[in-house]
Design a protein around this motif. Structure first.
Motif, short mmCIF file in Angstrom:
data_model
loop_
_atom_site.label_atom_id
_atom_site.label_comp_id
_atom_site.label_asym_id
_atom_site.label_seq_id
_atom_site.Cartn_x
_atom_site.Cartn_y
_atom_site.Cartn_z
N LEU A 38 0.56 -1.76 -0.23
CA LEU A 38 0.08 0.04 0.01
C LEU A 38 0.90 1.57 0.15
O LEU A 38 0.56 2.05 -1.14
N ASP A 39 1.51 1.36 0.85
CA ASP A 39 2.55 1.87 0.71
C ASP A 39 3.42 2.06 -0.34
O ASP A 39 4.00 3.94 -1.13
N VAL A 40 3.41 1.75 -1.29
CA VAL A 40 3.99 1.39 -2.72
C VAL A 40 3.52 2.17 -3.64
O VAL A 40 4.47 2.48 -4.46
N MET A 41 2.38 1.87 -3.46
CA MET A 41 1.55 1.83 -4.73
C MET A 41 1.24 3.49 -4.15
O MET A 41 0.19 3.81 -5.35
N GLN A 42 1.16 3.97 -3.07
CA GLN A 42 1.29 5.82 -3.03
C GLN A 42 1.71 6.39 -4.30
O GLN A 42 0.72 7.42 -4.75
N HIS A 43 2.58 5.98 -4.60
CA HIS A 43 4.05 6.52 -5.91
C HIS A 43 3.90 5.94 -7.23
O HIS A 43 4.36 6.14 -7.90
N VAL A 44 2.63 4.70 -7.36
CA VAL A 44 3.50 4.15 -8.48
C VAL A 44 2.09 4.22 -9.42
O VAL A 44 1.05 4.91 -8.97
N GLU A 45 2.45 4.61 -11.12
CA GLU A 45 1.22 5.55 -11.71
C GLU A 45 0.62 4.12 -12.72
O GLU A 45 1.85 3.92 -13.42
N CYS A 46 -0.28 3.89 -12.72
CA CYS A 46 -0.24 2.76 -12.75
C CYS A 46 -2.11 2.00 -13.34
O CYS A 46 -2.36 2.91 -12.60
N ARG A 47 -2.39 1.10 -14.08
CA ARG A 47 -3.58 1.58 -13.63
C ARG A 47 -3.83 -0.56 -13.82
O ARG A 47 -2.90 -1.10 -14.87
N MET A 48 -4.25 -0.79 -12.64
CA MET A 48 -4.47 -2.68 -12.25
C MET A 48 -6.15 -3.15 -12.23
O MET A 48 -5.86 -2.89 -11.64
N TYR A 49 -6.01 -3.73 -13.79
CA TYR A 49 -7.77 -4.59 -13.96
C TYR A 49 -7.82 -5.36 -13.22
O TYR A 49 -7.02 -6.23 -14.39
N SER A 50 -8.68 -6.01 -12.95
CA SER A 50 -8.51 -7.66 -12.63
C SER A 50 -7.61 -8.44 -11.77
O SER A 50 -6.73 -9.86 -12.71
N SER A 51 -6.29 -7.47 -11.41
CA SER A 51 -5.24 -8.17 -11.48
C SER A 51 -5.31 -8.41 -9.27
O SER A 51 -6.58 -7.86 -8.74
N SER A 52 -4.42 -9.52 -8.82
CA SER A 52 -4.52 -10.37 -7.53
C SER A 52 -3.70 -10.01 -6.94
O SER A 52 -2.18 -9.49 -7.72
N LEU A 53 -3.73 -10.62 -5.37
CA LEU A 53 -2.32 -11.30 -5.04
C LEU A 53 -2.73 -12.35 -5.03
O LEU A 53 -3.44 -13.02 -4.26
N LEU A 54 -1.68 -12.96 -4.54
CA LEU A 54 -1.90 -14.57 -4.43
C LEU A 54 -0.52 -14.28 -3.28
O LEU A 54 0.22 -14.22 -2.75
N PHE A 55 -1.56 -14.68 -2.20
CA PHE A 55 -0.79 -15.39 -1.06
C PHE A 55 -0.87 -16.83 -0.79
O PHE A 55 -1.63 -18.05 -1.06
N VAL A 56 0.93 -17.70 -0.05
CA VAL A 56 1.13 -18.83 -0.08
C VAL A 56 1.93 -19.41 1.35
O VAL A 56 2.56 -17.89 2.08
N TYR A 57 1.04 -20.05 1.70
CA TYR A 57 2.01 -20.01 3.02
C TYR A 57 1.79 -20.91 3.57
O TYR A 57 1.29 -22.95 2.62
N ASP A 58 3.01 -22.34 3.83
CA ASP A 58 3.03 -23.92 3.90
C ASP A 58 3.09 -24.40 5.47
O ASP A 58 2.83 -23.39 6.43
N ALA A 59 1.67 -25.47 5.09
CA ALA A 59 1.20 -25.88 6.25
C ALA A 59 2.10 -26.47 7.09
O ALA A 59 1.66 -27.99 8.07
N SER A 60 3.51 -27.29 6.75
CA SER A 60 4.18 -28.39 7.22
C SER A 60 5.04 -27.66 8.76
O SER A 60 5.41 -27.40 9.33
N LYS A 61 4.06 -28.79 9.58
CA LYS A 61 4.73 -28.62 10.83
C LYS A 61 6.24 -28.22 10.85
O LYS A 61 7.11 -28.17 12.37
N THR A 62 6.65 -30.03 10.55
CA THR A 62 8.20 -30.26 10.59
C THR A 62 9.10 -28.97 9.95
O THR A 62 9.81 -28.64 10.71
N LYS A 63 8.86 -28.27 9.39
CA LYS A 63 9.29 -27.30 8.41
C LYS A 63 9.15 -25.66 9.69
O LYS A 63 10.48 -24.85 10.15
N TYR A 64 8.18 -25.64 10.04
CA TYR A 64 7.64 -24.81 10.71
C TYR A 64 8.55 -24.93 12.76
O TYR A 64 9.74 -23.89 13.13
N GLU A 65 8.80 -26.41 12.98
CA GLU A 65 9.66 -26.72 14.14
C GLU A 65 10.93 -26.72 13.55
O GLU A 65 11.79 -26.01 14.67
#
Length: 296
Positions: A199-226
């Motif tokens: 959001l902070d970056v977008m305050q000074h970016v001059e563009c138009r993005m229609y039908s663009s997405s944010l993709l969120f990914v996380y790892d549900a591996s307990k082994t990796k977390y530990e």
């Protein structure tokens, strides 16, 4: 299979091997393939999207929120000349994740492009009005937990102002079930931080993005977390686990989560025309929804 590549970016091409259907796609048009080695995906070329990626060098701050762009190539699954198609080559955002959970959230209340014909403009406006896009500036377009099929698109379309927060909470529930409630809260806070930075970056970016997405990914591996958090050191927890946007290797073995802006088939750089107010409003609403998950 035959293929040839022609890159227009300074990022090193991972190399082209055998391809197969990308199993972690949760939204968008079909035809996305993952390349052997799992570091790169290729998707049917859209010239406007290609131009947006190649123009991102003028805005390095925003480029760090985009998948790595490797250029374009021609790829064929057969021997006939008519089988050859043009593809855009991008970083595979789930590479390195053991149990990836993925959600696609479209940002902004306007879905049609600047040059959309009247019929399509009207259709997309009706679509926005029939989902949470028009009122909230965000809409879930796909979600997949590591051990489940992707949710039905009708399920996404049926979400309302009252139920979208619960749907996003459902996305994070796997973290609590597989690892811990503490991990679930850690993920939400980390994603809030990342969206606030965007959001902070977008305050000074001059563009138009229609039908663009944010993709969120996380790892549900307990082994990796530990493995990453062998103690209750809160300071350690704050500084580890997020894919480093400044790293040459976006998905090293210690990445637990990542967020990127994707899908730029209807995006434009517009120097001199100011920031994208609709996109910014969508980000602000998304932060509000994510914060509500912590306040519960």
């Amino acid at each position: 299979m035959s293929s040839s590549s022609a890159t227009n970016d300074t990022d090193a091409h991972p190399g082209m091997g055998k391809t197969q259907e990308f199993q972690h796609q949760v939204a968008g048009h079909p035809g996305v393939l993952v390349v052997e080695g799992n570091e790169m995906i290729i998707k049917p070329l859209n010239t406007r999207e290609q131009q947006f990626y190649e123009g991102a060098n003028q805005c390095i701050d925003f480029k760090s929120f985009m998948p790595v762009y490797y250029g374009t190539l021609q790829h064929s699954a057969g021997d006939e000349p008519t089988d050859v198609k043009d593809f855009i080559c991008l970083e595979n955002l789930v590479h390195g994740f053991e149990k990836p959970c993925v959600i696609d959230i479209k940002i902004g209340s306007r879905l049609h492009d600047i040059d959309a014909p009247a019929e399509k403009r009207e259709r997309m406006e009706k679509k926005a009005q029939s989902t949470t896009s028009a009122k909230l500036g965000i809409v879930i377009t796909g979600m997949k937990q590591f051990d489940q099929p992707a949710v039905d698109r009708d399920w996404c379309r049926d979400l309302t102002e009252d139920t979208i927060a619960g749907a996003i909470a459902q996305f994070f529930s796997t973290a609590a079930e597989q690892v811990s409630a503490e991990y679930r809260d850690y993920l939400v806070w980390q994603f809030i931080t990342e969206v606030v930075e965007l959001l902070d970056v977008m305050q000074h970016v001059e563009c138009r993005m229609y039908s663009s997405s944010l993709l969120f990914v996380y790892d549900a591996s307990k082994t990796k977390y530990e493995r990453l958090f062998p103690s209750d050191d809160a300071n350690n927890r704050k500084t580890r686990g997020f894919a480093d946007r400044d790293s040459d290797n976006e998905h090293e073995d210690d990445s637990l989560l990542d967020m990127k802006a994707i899908d730029f088939a209807h995006s434009h750089w517009v120097p001199g025309q100011g920031r994208d107010e609709l996109y910014i409003a969508g980000l602000q609403k998304l932060i509000e929804v994510l914060q509500s998950l912590i306040d519960e």
